[in-house]
Design an enzyme around this catalytic site. Sequence first.
Site, short mmCIF file in Angstrom:
data_model
loop_
_atom_site.label_atom_id
_atom_site.label_comp_id
_atom_site.label_asym_id
_atom_site.label_seq_id
_atom_site.Cartn_x
_atom_site.Cartn_y
_atom_site.Cartn_z
N ARG A 1 0.85 -1.13 0.01
CA ARG A 1 -0.03 0.01 -0.03
C ARG A 1 0.74 1.27 0.00
NH1 ARG A 1 1.40 1.83 4.19
NH2 ARG A 1 0.24 3.70 3.90
N GLY A 2 0.34 2.34 -0.10
CA GLY A 2 1.01 3.61 -0.38
C GLY A 2 1.11 4.20 -1.69
N ALA A 3 0.67 5.06 -2.06
CA ALA A 3 0.48 5.57 -3.56
C ALA A 3 2.13 5.20 -4.49
CB ALA A 3 0.14 6.94 -3.75
N GLN B 1 -3.43 2.19 10.12
CA GLN B 1 -2.37 2.45 9.44
C GLN B 1 -1.18 3.15 10.08
OE1 GLN B 1 -5.27 2.88 7.79
NE2 GLN B 1 -5.07 2.48 5.67
N ASP C 1 -2.38 10.69 -2.14
CA ASP C 1 -2.51 9.99 -2.87
C ASP C 1 -3.04 10.44 -4.51
OD1 ASP C 1 -2.67 6.72 -1.67
OD2 ASP C 1 -3.15 8.18 -0.31
N ASN D 1 -6.18 12.10 0.14
CA ASN D 1 -5.42 11.11 1.17
C ASN D 1 -6.26 10.41 2.04
OD1 ASN D 1 -2.60 10.47 2.09
ND2 ASN D 1 -3.46 11.58 3.99
N LYS D 2 -5.71 9.47 2.89
CA LYS D 2 -6.50 8.59 3.64
C LYS D 2 -7.54 9.29 4.51
CE LYS D 2 -5.79 5.31 3.81
NZ LYS D 2 -6.61 4.27 2.90
#
Length: 336
Positions: free
Chosen positions: A49-51, A192, A233, A243-244
Amino acid sequence: MKSNSYFPLKFEDDKLIFIDQTKLPLKENYISTDDYNRIAEAIERLEIRGAPLIGIAAAYACALAFKNHNHKDDDYFNKVYNRLASTRPTAVNLFHALKEIENTYINLADENVYHVLLSIANRIFSAEENYSEKIAKNGLNIFRKKSNVLTHCNTGALAAAGFGTAFAIIKNAFEHQLINHVFVDETRPLFQGLRLTAFELEKNKIPFTVQTDSSAAVLMQEGKIDIVITGADRIALNGDSANKIGTYNLAVLCNFHNIPFYIAAPSSTIDRTIATGAEIAIEYRSSREVLFVGDHQIAKESYQCFCPAFDVTPAHLITGIITEEGVFPFPYNFLK
């Protein structure tokens, strides 16, 4: 900056090896595969995960798809491309990486497809590492004193190449004695912050405290937060940033409490095809992520849940966007 003792992802012996982030912080379990579909599943399951890291993984997956199919086959390529493109709709790095792979594939002769695509994946990885290093250096410019920083979700090596984005700034600033303490939003519903950011802060010996997402306002009210830094992201041309989920809350709180709110992201996160955040496709996740903690059910499955994975922070609430090119204030004319 000093190296850490874990790695999120690497390519070795013609296989992609990655840590299963869903098992952290209690288990450091590494998976090795040369199956592009397994990598696609890992992205969907948030094992990767993570853009920026999603884009890197997708590039390697495309290359590996041709490891034993080392010749041009347009139907097969389209199948691979579409499978990977379907994994996560919001993170623009995924689509930038796939487009770079596609452009290379289209111009290839009918030979050495695997090795050529692999070289592109390696180049994308190296570029993101370079971005991380420069973001970390540029981020030092936002500090005016030794500060308490609040961050949200995860933006370290588990989200990007190198030391990450916002986390890379935090790590570099701490090593330059510009950070006193880091406050970490747990980041519901998948934790996260609690599971991943806390894991990376502990590995890097940076003092931190984890709090529930809803505690951020109290910390600000009590004067315990000097700066908030998150990742992104996808960033629209006007600076609106996805973003999240929970990031928008922080930006509103910072605006009320007169606290600087920064976004840190590589230029690969900027989507130059969209004018505003209204055009960003928001991913919605399964209600299971709210009703269960891991495999433990905490509420009835019949409950309806609202489960966006991301929110969009309006540009005017962002003090500055930090990229590998510098620190840029609103109205972000550099994006044009």
